[in-house]
Design an enzyme around this catalytic site. Structure first.
Site, PDB file in Angstrom:
ATOM      1  N   ASP A 447       0.859  -1.174   0.000  1.00  0.00           N
ATOM      2  CA  ASP A 447       0.000   0.000   0.000  1.00  0.00           C
ATOM      3  C   ASP A 447       0.905   1.237   0.000  1.00  0.00           C
ATOM      4  OD1 ASP A 447      -2.331   1.595   0.275  1.00  0.00           O
ATOM      5  OD2 ASP A 447      -2.020   1.678   2.435  1.00  0.00           O
ATOM      6  N   GLU A 551      -4.137  20.529  -0.117  1.00  0.00           N
ATOM      7  CA  GLU A 551      -4.787  21.830  -0.093  1.00  0.00           C
ATOM      8  C   GLU A 551      -4.939  22.332   1.341  1.00  0.00           C
ATOM      9  OE1 GLU A 551      -8.756  22.113  -1.897  1.00  0.00           O
ATOM     10  OE2 GLU A 551      -7.863  23.641  -3.172  1.00  0.00           O
ATOM     11  N   PHE A 592     -11.233  22.839 -10.217  1.00  0.00           N
ATOM     12  CA  PHE A 592     -10.256  21.878 -10.723  1.00  0.00           C
ATOM     13  C   PHE A 592     -10.951  20.680 -11.359  1.00  0.00           C
ATOM     14  CE2 PHE A 592      -8.312  17.772  -9.876  1.00  0.00           C
ATOM     15  CZ  PHE A 592      -7.074  17.904 -10.482  1.00  0.00           C
ATOM     16  N   LYS A 615      -3.813  28.573  -9.239  1.00  0.00           N
ATOM     17  CA  LYS A 615      -2.737  27.674  -8.836  1.00  0.00           C
ATOM     18  C   LYS A 615      -2.927  26.368  -9.602  1.00  0.00           C
ATOM     19  CE  LYS A 615      -5.187  25.742  -4.843  1.00  0.00           C
ATOM     20  NZ  LYS A 615      -5.263  25.641  -3.389  1.00  0.00           N
ATOM     21  N   ARG A 845      -5.925   3.898  -7.736  1.00  0.00           N
ATOM     22  CA  ARG A 845      -7.383   3.897  -7.660  1.00  0.00           C
ATOM     23  C   ARG A 845      -7.943   2.474  -7.656  1.00  0.00           C
ATOM     24  NH1 ARG A 845      -9.138   7.037  -4.998  1.00  0.00           N
ATOM     25  NH2 ARG A 845      -8.654   9.206  -5.276  1.00  0.00           N
ATOM     26  N   LYS A 851      -6.985  -5.322  -5.247  1.00  0.00           N
ATOM     27  CA  LYS A 851      -5.665  -5.587  -4.669  1.00  0.00           C
ATOM     28  C   LYS A 851      -5.468  -7.093  -4.503  1.00  0.00           C
ATOM     29  CE  LYS A 851      -5.061  -1.265  -2.069  1.00  0.00           C
ATOM     30  NZ  LYS A 851      -4.733  -0.664  -0.759  1.00  0.00           N
TER      31      LYS A 851
END
Length: 1243
Positions: A447, A551, A592, A615, A845, A851
């Site tokens: 991970d 952020e 965004f 930005k 993702r 997994k």
């Protein structure tokens, strides 16, 4: 079919699914199951349903697969009629009644245990047995008892875990009142109340909440590994219920939705209220495994409970893990059975021939028992020899294996170099059966968040108007290394600063406080250009809710440098600038997305100046700068390259002043585009492009997603050991890619890094094939799959895809939606071929189930030993699927730890676990098996040769007491000493030469070939050990002329020769001598002679006449010089060939171990590797800023329906605050020397 088909798992197998429950204080590994406790509501109906279900099972009828879930709120009787699973979980295997029969059944499924039970039954038959029954019964009972106690202890722990989760309390709406109920008693259709920081009880449909617009903020770290908050929003029709208990109790909405499945990102259903249907999607669902954050209360309707929840559906099945050596031993034991049967058949035939030809001569003084002829005697002798020769598979083998594994597990637990003092967390071997597998790992699946990184974002450096800040320089201009003791910037002048924020460069604070316009504009932009949602429940106590932790870190940095983002409304943003409150009018948010890779806001200052702040990624912003910024852009680019060289995540900041007239026309066109039914996104992007050009560059920021200490060095060491590391993360591509470069998994010098991101199966196939052909142009279009048989009785079919040779280094990055297609039946081999050609593979993702599917794919077609390492509940399925599961006790709770086989606190400890403990454990186990088979085959073959001299009568060549104690007493401790303490080289040399690990991956130390060599070696030794004493004793007399060629003297001589040879062989196999080894070897030898003289003494004979018949044999035989000369000669003939063979082999074909061991004798011990920050590298690739993977809160921020509670009266403008969202911990650094021509940076 697409993604859904690829991610779909069999929901009808959910009864077997086990998983992990979210908790902080003691989060628990959960499994599927149902709890039969019945609440008073619907009790009769539930009991009837259980009886019917039981009757159906008895009749062989299986429950039909659920195709649609239909439930009604506040109606338990209606919902119970469908027999939906309740919210109870069960991971335990036994109860008090089933433990003994089930555990014994499981143990006797092991072939060796069943074999020894059969032997015990044979020994109870007087006509067959020539040995006492206790020689088999005692070891068998000991083995079964030890295993049963271990299994019982493990299951008691599982019961405790289950009870702790099931007995948690939550508020359930029953009969118009909120009542505390245990989690296990919650039913589908119940309405429950959750409060701030509580765990979500089950999968819930959100009805209402305390927040504006009925929002709920949840932390999903247990599901996808992300710690940033996500917003969920209820339907308006249910949001109107608020917290009115009467309205909620009267609510009778019906939900029809999809059946339980493992798709975390999708949910489809409808809610019927008052004859109106409302669509339901994933944004209205609170999943078990989430935690409620920054929300006073919320109400939810239970949709899925217990094993049906999406978390549990993703958790994978619990499988019993066994090592490759275990599987090999099963095959070898089966071969030994066949070999034993062959030897016994030869003995039986020999007995029949002897009885016919010679037996009649002896009947005068050895008459046969009535009814026994030559044929029956031959048959009975077959079973007698089965008992006598059973030592080829002694039960002490399994006892010794368990003790060795247990001892090596303790060494892992006690290793201080794997102890993390900061959290008081030692390494822990949670299973004792897999130690040697740690020395054979070929693939590691890791991970990212919380495993490779600390899950902490920090504002590290910045470049403002061409000047870099963040580094400390001394008077001579040289960089000063930052440590924990380095003085920090004092932000006490700003009472709204976050006390956890750490920065060391005073010059930046002085620049801002001096009023530098560029520096103030830089932090003003950070305080305004974002979609962070503020919360201030107490005066001055600011909490930021950010979709991206990066952020949040930037807004927190602006807050500490005097530009405090305080609050927002749909039309305004309130910022406290250097102690002065300024309210900006928010005119537009240019949000965004993954294509724009930038975000802008347009604000009007109180003075009326309109400014666009932007930005984004450097390549995107640079294209939109004014030509006057070219020189500044060159300087900033140099700083960006430097930051990228340190693995920091960068962001470029720019602004532009706008005219009122220009903006009015733009806003009108923006409104028209925003309500357009077709092409809305394209029209908005075109409008954004109009404004976002000719901007003025302010500078760049650098945020660090802090790696755990030693991660790059650990990955480098593991790569040298030829271990391949794949990163499987729930994070988005850009974030994972940044960490890949930070960890040196992805490198600038790689020939190419392929990115697979297609949205169709054909597109994914094409991208994979193009990548493969570029790496290996001559590779065949179709994979070469080698089919073979393996396992017990060779019934297991295996398919192997061989590695294809690639000359250069490549990397592969694949997105989750593409991986869903790649894992389909027709594409998975293409994925495997391409991925295995690459040095590094990063999957982004990915869901928890994906997994596990990736791990299983590699296990199935590579026949390699795999290890999975993670720290959250989203890693549990991967940990269970791999051969070895490692849990890190980190920021995301203890779920991974509770499902793991091994656990520790830091990723860097993995190299010690594998390269030291794993390699040693594998080496010791292989030595043990070689030596054990050698000593027991030698012991048994002597019986075989003796049979030709005793008329195949099943007489033993040794004393019966020697047979009993050979494995349990005389040779037990020396071999345990060898296999607990032996090491070819110490831990420092193991780190110095990671290549020492490679033989374990290739299984070179113990395999079928090594086993055959053991048999051949044993055969030669047994011939020497039988025939040399036989020849020496034949017609021999003592010094006084008396005959000593009797059976008892011969038996004593043979067994003494055997033991001396075994001890000598063990000494030759020992690389590392300790006091314990010496004591065990010499002590066992002394014990043999002491016990022998005692048992063969007159006193013992007089007390137990029938049990100890060898009276006087020891003192009579061992007092003769020719006996000792015979022992010396036999030992020499057994040992000399071994020494000569090994000497020649080392000279002609030395192994890597031989070379390193030779080097250790000539060179000094290498110093421990210093923990140093990686060298600074100049990179042409910048780490992109990790915005949220989805659109931000932009639409919500400017929504006219956005309602805020009345702001509190502020008594003081500045107050110390503590942000729980961003725990910026101290950075750990060590002083380093500047190397000529190479600059180094703080870690």
């Amino acid at each position: 079919m697409g993604t859904e088909a690829a991610q779909q798992s069999t929901s009808d197998n959910r009864e077997e699914v086990s998983g992990a429950e979210t908790a902080q204080q003691s989060a628990l590994d959960e499994g599927a199951g149902r709890n039969d406790k019945v609440l008073k509501y619907g009790k009769t109906l539930r009991i009837m349903g259980s009886v019917v279900s039981h009757f159906e099972r008895l009749c062989g009828e299986e429950k039909k697969k659920e195709e649609e879930r239909h439930l009604r709120a506040n109606d338990r009787a209606f919902n119970l009629s469908y027999n939906y699973a309740n919210n109870a979980i069960k991971t335990s295997k036994y109860n008090i009644f089933t433990f003994l029969p089930l555990n014994l059944f499981e143990q006797f499924r092991r072939l060796a245990n069943a074999y020894f039970l059969f032997l015990l039954i044979l020994q109870l038959i007087p006509q067959v047995s020539s040995l006492s029954w206790f020689t088999t019964a005692v070891p068998l009972v000991v083995v079964l008892s030890i295993t049963a106690v271990k299994d019982a202890t493990d299951d008691i722990s599982r019961h405790r875990c289950d009870n702790q989760v099931n007995n948690r309390k939550t508020d359930v709406l029953i009969d118009g009142q909120l009542k505390k109920e245990k989690w296990m008693n919650v039913q589908v259709g119940d309405i429950i109340k959750l409060e701030n920081n509580e765990f979500v009880t089950a999968d819930l449909l959100l009805l209402s909440s305390s927040e504006p617009l009925n929002l709920v903020y949840v932390e999903t770290a247990e599901l996808d590994g992300e710690t940033n908050l996500k917003a969920k929003q209820s339907l308006t029709v249910t949001g109107e219920l608020a917290d009115n208990i009467d309205s909620l109790a009267a609510f009778s909405g019906e939900v029809r939705c999809e059946p339980p499945n493992n798709r975390l990102d999708k949910f489809k259903g409808t809610l019927s209220v008052n004859a109106q249907n409302y669509a339901l999607d994933n944004e209205k669902l609170l999943l078990r495994g989430c935690t409620i954050r920054n929300t006073e209360w919320c109400y939810g309707l239970v949709i899925f409970g217990g094993p049906d929840t999406k978390l549990m559906q993703n958790s994978g099945k619990t499988v019993f893990k066994r090592t490759s050596i275990d599987h090999l031993m099963n095959i070898l034991v089966l071969c030994i059975f066949g070999f034993l049967a062959l030897m016994c058949a030869i003995m039986a035939i020999g007995n029949a021939v002897w009885e016919v030809q010679e037996g009649s001569v002896f009947t005068a003084f050895l008459p046969r028992e009535p009814g026994i002829d030559a044929a029956l005697s031959s048959f009975l002798s077959f079973w007698s020899y089965v008992i006598i020769l059973n030592t080829v598979v002694p039960i002490s083998l399994y006892v010794s294996v368990e003790f060795i594994r247990l001892g090596n597990s303790f060494f892992i637990d006690w290793d201080r170099k794997m102890y993390y003092p900061k959290n008081d967390t030692p390494a822990q071997a949670r299973t004792t059966t897999l130690n040697e597998e740690l020395g054979q790992i070929k693939y590691i699946f890791s991970d990212k968040t919380g495993t490779l990184t600390q899950n902490i974002m920090t504002f590290n450096k910045c470049s403002i108007n061409g000047k870099a800040y963040g580094d400390l320089l001394d008077f001579s201009g040289l960089r000063v290394e930052i440590t924990e003791k380095t003085e920090r910037v004092d932000f006490s002048w700003n009472q709204l600063a976050d006390p956890k924020f750490i920065f060391h460069d005073y010059s930046l604070m002085e620049t801002v406080r001096e009023g530098n316009p560029e520096a103030q504009a830089f932090f003003r932009l950070l305080a305004l250009c974002h979609t962070v949602m503020p919360e201030e429940k107490k005066e001055g106590e600011l909490h930021y809710q950010a979709q991206s932790p990066d952020e949040g870190a930037l807004v927190t940095a602006a807050r500490n440098f005097g530009f405090v983002f305080r609050s927002r409304t749909p039309e305004t943003i309130t910022v406290v600038e250097m102690g002065r409150q300024v309210i900006y009018e928010l005119l537009a948010v240019l949000d965004f997305n993954n294509v724009r890779k930038r975000m802008s806001v347009i604000v009007r200052s109180p003075e009326g100046r309109i400014t666009l702040y932007c930005k984004g990624a450097d390549t995107i912003i640079y294209e939109r700068l004014h030509p006057s910024c070219n020189k500044l852009m060159e300087v900033t680019t140099g700083h960006l390259n430097e930051y990228a060289g340190n693995g920091l995540r960068t962001l470029v900041l720019a602004y532009k002043n706008l005219e009122e007239s220009c903006l009015e026309d733009w806003r009108q066109r923006h409104h028209e585009a925003s309500i357009a039914m077709e092409g809305r996104d394209e029209k908005l992007d075109d409008l954004y492009e109009e404004l976002e050009k000719d901007m003025i560059l302010l500078g760049a920021s650098a945020v660090e997603d802090k790696l755990q200490d030693g991660v790059p060095q650990t990955i480098e060491q593991l790569a040298k050991a030829d271990i391949k590391i794949w990163v499987l993360t729930g994070d988005k591509q850009e974030t994972a890619e940044n960490i890949g470069y930070s960890c040196n998994m992805l490198r600038e010098e790689m020939t190419d890094v392929f990115i697979v991101a297609a949205n169709t199966a054909e597109g994914v196939k094409e991208e994979l094939q193009n990548a493969r052909r570029k790496m290996c142009p001559e590779s065949a279009d179709e994979p070469s799959v080698i089919k073979s048989h393996a396992g017990l009785f060779w019934l297991k079919k295996t398919e192997t895809v061989n590695d294809e040779k690639v000359d250069r280094d490549y990397g592969l990055i694949i997105n989750g939606h593409s991986l869903a297609f790649a894992l389909q039946e027709d594409l998975r081999l293409e994925l495997l071929r391409t991925a295995c050609m690459c040095q590094t593979v990063i999957c982004c993702r990915v869901t928890p189930l994906q997994k596990a599917q990736v791990v299983q794919l590699v296990k199935k077609y590579k026949q390699a030993v795999t290890l999975a390492i993670g720290d959250g509940a989203n890693d549990v399925s991967m940990i269970k699927a791999a051969n070895i599961g490692v849990g890190i006790s980190g920021q995301e709770g203890m779920q991974a730890v509770l499902s793991s086989d091994y656990s520790f606190a830091q990723f860097r400890y993995l190299q010690r676990l594998l390269l030291v403990h794993g390699r040693w454990s594998y080496l010791r186990m292989c030595k043990f098996l070689q030596y054990f088979f050698y000593k027991n085959f030698t012991f048994t073959f002597v019986h075989f040769w003796y049979a030709f001299f005793c008329g195949f009568s099943a007489q033993t060549v040794y004393d019966e007491w020697f047979i009993t104690m050979y494995n349990m007493v005389y040779t037990a401790l020396p071999v345990l000493g060898l296999c607990l303490f032996d090491q070819d080289v110490n831990d420092r040399w193991s780190f110095q030469y990671p290549q020492l690990y490679t033989p374990g991956q290739l299984n070179q130390y113990f395999n079928k070939k090594a086993f055959v060599n053991c048999i051949l070696h044993s055969t030669c030794s047994s011939i020497v050990l039988f025939f040399i004493p036989w020849a020496a004793m034949h017609d021999t007399v003592r010094d006084d002329g008396r005959d000593i060629a009797d059976y008892q003297s011969f038996a004593l001589l043979v067994q003494t020769c055997l033991l001396i040879v075994m001890y000598t062989q063990l000494c030759l196999d020992t690389y590392y001598w300790t006091t314990v080894n010496q004591f065990f070897v010499w002590g066992s030898m002394a014990a043999y002679f002491a016990i022998t003289f005692t048992m063969y003494s007159n006193g013992i004979f007089l007390i137990f006449t029938s049990a100890f018949p060898f009276i006087g044999t020891a003192r009579n035989s061992l007092s003769q010089p020719n006996v000792w000369l015979t022992i010396f000669l036999a030992s020499l003939l057994c040992v000399l060939p071994v020494v000569a063979y090994r000497f020649i082999l080392i000279q002609l074909r030395p192994t890597i171990n031989d070379k390193v061991r030779h080097k250790t004798q000539k060179e000094a011990l290498p110093a421990p590797a210093p923990r140093r920050p990686p060298a600074r590298r100049i990179s042409t690739r910048r780490s992109g800023y990790a915005f949220s993977h989805a659109r931000g809160y932009g639409d919500l921020v400017v929504s006219q329906k956005f309602l805020l509670k009345q702001p509190m009266k502020r008594l003081a403008l500045f107050t110390h605050t503590d942000s729980p969202m961003f725990k910026n911990q101290p950075q750990h650094f060590r002083a380093i020397a500047e190397e000529p021509g190479v600059t180094q940076s703080p870690h």
